[in-house]
Design an enzyme around this catalytic site. Structure first.
Site, PDB file in Angstrom:
ATOM      1  N   GLY A 291       0.923  -4.167  -9.467  1.00 12.02           N
ATOM      2  CA  GLY A 291      -0.132  -4.738  -8.639  1.00 12.02           C
ATOM      3  C   GLY A 291      -1.368  -3.848  -8.583  1.00 12.02           C
ATOM      4  N   SER A 292      -1.996  -3.813  -7.421  1.00 17.60           N
ATOM      5  CA  SER A 292      -3.287  -3.133  -7.291  1.00 17.60           C
ATOM      6  C   SER A 292      -3.209  -1.615  -7.396  1.00 17.60           C
ATOM      7  CB  SER A 292      -3.944  -3.517  -5.955  1.00 17.60           C
ATOM      8  OG  SER A 292      -4.267  -4.884  -5.945  1.00 17.60           O
TER       9      SER A 292
END
Length: 575
Positions: A291-292
């Site tokens: 993810g981020s």
């Protein structure tokens, strides 16, 4: 007639006498040779029928943490065995023996009946020496003892996934016990004894070969930090009703793994109800889309090109970007129409990161991610470790480039992610990871330029200190740098993602001005509504990092200035 024949043929008679004399002489000489001159021959054959060598167990090497605290020790135990044939003559003592062993008399008797023709069978293994001696004191014919060693783990479940355990024969089966089996395992010795034809010990002759103890192993783990991480991760899982979690802490300067914790866990001293799920060292075995948390590394690829700098502006519009049938959306809709590169990280903008990645190109992202260790073995040699997956396409389409830039389409482990952040914290120089204590300065490899790494340290510090950033990751008295992440979980056996199933992540390092510790927190499937990494994993990062910095005596870099303290005291006095 015979006498006449002998008289007629005297040479035949003399020949027979000579042959008989030679035969008697040969037998006499052989008797003299065996009994007097070459008596070793008979002795060797006699010994082969009576001299035996019984093994002397070897003491397995001690495993300690980096400060010498024991993590795995060997204690002497007694194993009782029996000669099934001899036990048949002492049937009346079977109930007493069963009671002393703590076994059901009926089942015990049935087992002895099944093994009545065997000369060796285990009765029970791993008794304390006192318990074993109490059974031997019953003097049941056919019951004997062997001295062995059993592994004991003082830290129990706290370090179970790192240390691992041994089987009943004292061979490594998991963790460092398995990875360093040849180093830890000793060499058994031999004791020469005399036994009769029934196998009974007559005389203990001598030690033919001394047992050689295994070598000690000092791990990189700091047990103080391990306990701290274990407690905070467990509390977070209970608080958020999460399925599982992992935490990895790495020394930025040396590459040593200072703590590695997983939940659920198990007690290696009592494995009766052990389940395979509890045994998994998720930090090294479980792979996930980051993810981020990958966005700072994508930013590193952009800054490495020289075409981008932190103040450059990217138009993100209303937070939506359409690529064919594929839509990219930002979670936050209030960040404004334009963001600089630092703002993209603070607001975790997928649209902004994608537009930067379009300019950089998927090949550049792949190259930087590869240098940072994704898709490759970490070199730890840990049993069952996985390398994840870093896709490489001959032609990078926009959708593939975009998803890679904000942490989808690739899979990593928590250890790999911690290693990459440690490299950013170490000025872009990657130090080999180690589960063993490092006593000399290791070599490094520059994977990101020092200027880019320094720039990213400042950008990630703003991520935690901005009001719109990961404020729950802050540590009082210290500047910290990091990035939260939230990743949907893929479906097993089918394409796509599970509904309402997420991993919450946070990755960072501290102190931001001179990083010493890199830390990654992964919480799997929080179940009480909230699931964002900044809400779930960031507080764990904060508490563990705060305790670790203090335990390691790392000086604060964000204390109030003296004039600020005086001003605060003056305001307090006026109120």
């Amino acid at each position: 007639m015979i006498g006449l024949e002998g008289a007629l043929y005297p040479w035949r008679f003399r020949l027979v006498l000579a042959l008989l004399a030679l035969m008697v002489g040969a037998i006499a000489w052989r008797m003299l040779d065996l009994q007097v001159l070459d008596h070793d021959f008979l002795k060797a054959h006699g010994d082969a029928r009576s001299v035996r060598h019984i093994p002397i167990p070897a003491h397995r090497g001690l495993i300690t943490d980096r400060n010498g605290e024991p993590l795995a020790v060997s204690t002497p135990v007694t194993t009782l065995w029996a000669n099934g044939k001899e036990l048949q003559a002492a049937r009346e003592q079977w109930p007493t023996l069963a009671a002393a062993l703590g076994q059901d008399p009926a089942n015990f008797a049935a087992r002895l009946e099944q093994n009545k023709e065997r000369e060796f069978m285990y009765l029970v293994r791993g008794l304390t020496p006192e318990k074993g001696q109490s059974v031997l004191d019953l003097k049941v014919p056919g019951v004997y003892a062997i001295e062995e060693f059993r592994r004991f783990y003082p830290a129990g479940e706290v370090a179970a996934h790192v240390v691992g355990f041994t089987d009943i024969d004292d061979r490594g089966r998991e963790g460092m016990e398995l990875a360093y089996e040849d180093w830890l395992a000793g060499v058994p010795g031999k004791r020469q004894v005399l036994k009769d034809r029934r196998g009974k010990l007559i005389k203990d002759v001598q030690v033919a070969q001394n047992a050689k103890a295994g070598k000690a192993l000092a791990l990189s783990i700091d047990l103080r930090l391990q306990y701290l991480a274990h407690r905070e991760l467990r509390n977070a899982l209970l608080e958020h009703d999460a399925k599982a979690g992992s935490l990895v802490m790495v020394d930025v300067k040396t590459g040593e793994v200072l703590a590695m914790v997983n939940h659920p866990t198990y007690n290696p001293n009592n494995r009766r109800n052990l389940t395979p799920a509890a045994m998994r060292n998720r930090a090294m075995i479980d792979v996930f889309e980051p993810g981020s948390t990958i966005k700072p590394l994508s930013m590193a690829a952009a800054l490495e090109t020289g075409r981008w700098k932190p103040s450059d502006i990217v138009q993100v519009g209303n937070g939506t970007l359409q690529i064919g049938r594929y839509s990219i959306r930002d979670v936050s809709r209030t960040q404004g129409q334009a963001l600089d590169l630092t703002g993209i990280l603070i607001n975790s903008s997928n649209v902004g990161m994608s537009k930067v990645a379009f300019d950089v190109g998927g090949a550049q992202l792949f190259e930087v991610f590869t240098k940072l260790g994704f898709g490759r073995d970490t070199g730890l040699g840990f049993p069952g470790e996985r390398v994840g997956n870093l896709p490489n396409h001959r032609q990078w389409r926009q959708a593939e480039t975009a998803t890679l830039s904000y942490g989808y389409g690739l899979s990593v482990t928590a250890v790999q992610l911690a290693h990459a952040y440690a490299a950013l914290g170490n000025g872009g120089a990657m130090t080999p990871l180690s589960m063993i204590r490092v006593d000399s300065k290791p070599g490094t490899m520059q994977v990101v330029s020092a200027n880019v790494a320094k720039t990213l340290q400042g950008m990630l510090q703003e991520v935690t200190e901005s009001p719109r950033g990961a404020v729950r990751a802050r540590v009082p008295g210290y500047h910290v740098a990091g990035k939260s992440g939230t990743a949907r979980k893929t479906s097993v056996g089918t394409k796509g993602y599970q509904a309402n199933s997420y991993r919450s992540l946070f990755a960072g390092f501290a102190p931001a001005q001179d990083p010493r510790i890199a830390l990654v927190v992964v919480i799997d499937e929080p179940g009480k509504g909230a699931y964002y990494g900044g809400l779930i994993s960031a507080p764990v990062f904060s508490r563990v990092m705060a305790g670790s910095l203090r335990l390691m005596n790392i000086a604060p870099d964000n204390l109030p200035l003296p004039e600020q303290k005086l001003a605060a005291a003056g305001q307090g006095g006026r109120n």
